[in-house]
Write an enzyme that holds these catalytic residues in place. Structure first.
Site, PDB file in Angstrom:
ATOM      1  N   ASN A  99      71.139  33.527  50.773  1.00 44.60           N
ATOM      2  CA  ASN A  99      70.559  32.376  50.071  1.00 44.60           C
ATOM      3  C   ASN A  99      71.101  31.117  50.736  1.00 44.60           C
ATOM      4  OD1 ASN A  99      69.776  30.403  48.284  1.00 44.60           O
ATOM      5  ND2 ASN A  99      71.107  31.094  46.597  1.00 44.60           N
TER       6      ASN A  99
ATOM      7  N   GLU B 232      72.141  27.879  39.747  1.00 40.89           N
ATOM      8  CA  GLU B 232      72.066  26.435  40.021  1.00 40.89           C
ATOM      9  C   GLU B 232      70.777  25.858  39.443  1.00 40.89           C
ATOM     10  OE1 GLU B 232      72.823  26.822  44.220  1.00 40.89           O
ATOM     11  OE2 GLU B 232      74.875  27.418  43.744  1.00 40.89           O
TER      12      GLU B 232
ATOM     13  N   SER C  96      80.738  34.351  46.263  1.00 40.21           N
ATOM     14  CA  SER C  96      81.804  34.381  47.275  1.00 40.21           C
ATOM     15  C   SER C  96      81.941  35.731  47.984  1.00 40.21           C
ATOM     16  CB  SER C  96      83.142  33.954  46.659  1.00 40.21           C
ATOM     17  OG  SER C  96      83.041  32.638  46.130  1.00 40.21           O
TER      18      SER C  96
HETATM   19  P1  PGA Z   1      78.247  31.957  47.458  1.00 46.61           P
HETATM   20  O1  PGA Z   1      76.821  31.802  46.718  1.00 46.61           O
HETATM   21  O2  PGA Z   1      78.168  33.223  48.274  1.00 46.61           O
HETATM   22  O3  PGA Z   1      78.374  30.732  48.306  1.00 46.61           O
HETATM   23  O4  PGA Z   1      79.277  32.045  46.389  1.00 46.61           O
HETATM   24  C1  PGA Z   1      76.138  32.911  46.199  1.00 46.61           C
HETATM   25  C2  PGA Z   1      74.867  32.466  45.525  1.00 46.61           C
HETATM   26  O5  PGA Z   1      74.868  31.445  44.836  1.00 46.61           O
HETATM   27  O6  PGA Z   1      73.799  33.116  45.654  1.00 46.61           O
END
Ligand code: PGA
Length: 255
Positions: free
Chosen positions: A9, A97, A213
């Site tokens: 993503n 988000e 993460s």
């Molecule tokens: P991140 O984001 O790997 O930067 O924690 C994951 C996501 O929001 O799909």
């Protein structure tokens, strides 16, 4: 039995040049991989360029959202037909988000998910609890009601086309990952609920990605968990070598 699915993503990163550079670096690195499904989700303005670059490749193209409507007065939305025209086969729906900052609700997620299924795009439906909810002991309640309501428009005979992404909000972009045990506990509960909703045979076929993460260093342990069938990767998908590191872990686990 379930093929691991790693999706990147890109969020609001990578313009046209950066999209070309990243995909040209990534394509040859993963060209021979067959036992893991791979997708990337660039921004809308990069989708058409990415679609051209990924033609005949083993990297699928995903949008970061999808309208529930076909056309008309929906300023800022992008309909399924245009996503497909650009080469998309997948759409992320209800990312935390979007839920936190742009008013996305379980109800709107269910409408978008319905549209994706109607036009044969694979929905990647995101759910996950906040830190506050986890600390209050509400994780399962929150996650399972998000799941049920977000999938309200899905019928049992099509549910195996839906991908679920469990992303604890407190682990997204923070460097804090859920431990493999913490993640597995929620994934198992999600699969049990999917069984109630659609039948256990269908639930066994459905893929549940973990997100938050994920990095090359923690991917193998997470993906080794029984009910973790892939990853939705943000930050680490923005560099070809770190995304490849996660895909390598998936290949290892699948072997
Ligand atoms: P991140 O984001 O790997 O930067 O924690 C994951 C996501 O929001 O799909």
């Amino acid at each position: 039995m379930r093929k691991i699915f790693i999706a990147g993503n890109w969020k609001m990163n990578n313009g046209l040049d950066a999209t070309k550079t990243l995909l040209e670096a990534l394509k040859p690195l993963v060209a021979d991989i067959k036992n893991v499904d791979i997708a990337v989700a660039p921004t809308y303005t990069s989708l058409a360029v990415a679609g051209e670059l990924l033609k005949n490749s083993n990297i699928a193209l995903s949008a970061q959202n999808i309208s529930w409507a076909d056309s008309g007065a929906f300023t800022g939305e992008i309909p399924a037909a245009m996503l497909k025209e650009a080469g998309c086969t997948h759409a992320i729906i209800g990312h935390s988000e979007r839920r936190a900052m742009f008013g996305e609700t379980n109800e709107s997620v269910a409408k978008r998910c319905r549209k994706a299924l109607d036009v044969d795009l694979t929905p990647i439906v995101c759910i996950g609890e906040s830190l506050e909810e986890r600390e209050a002991g509400k994780t399962m309640n929150v996650v399972l009601s998000q799941l049920t309501e977000s999938l309200a428009s899905v019928k049992a005979n099509e549910a195996d086309r839906v991908v679920i992404a469990y992303e604890p909000v407190w682990a997204i972009g923070t460097g804090k990952t859920a431990s493999p045990e913490q993640a597995q506990e929620v994934h198992a509960a999600i699969r049990a609920k999917l069984g109630e909703l659609f039948g256990t045979d269908v639930a066994e076929k459905m893929r549940i990605q973990y997100g938050g993460s994920v990095k090359p260093t923690n991917a193998k342990e997470l993906l080794s968990q029984k009910d973790i069938d892939g990853a939705l990767v943000g930050g680490a998908s923005l560099k070809a070598d770190s995304f490849k590191g996660i895909i390598d872990a998936a290949v290892e686990v699948s072997a």
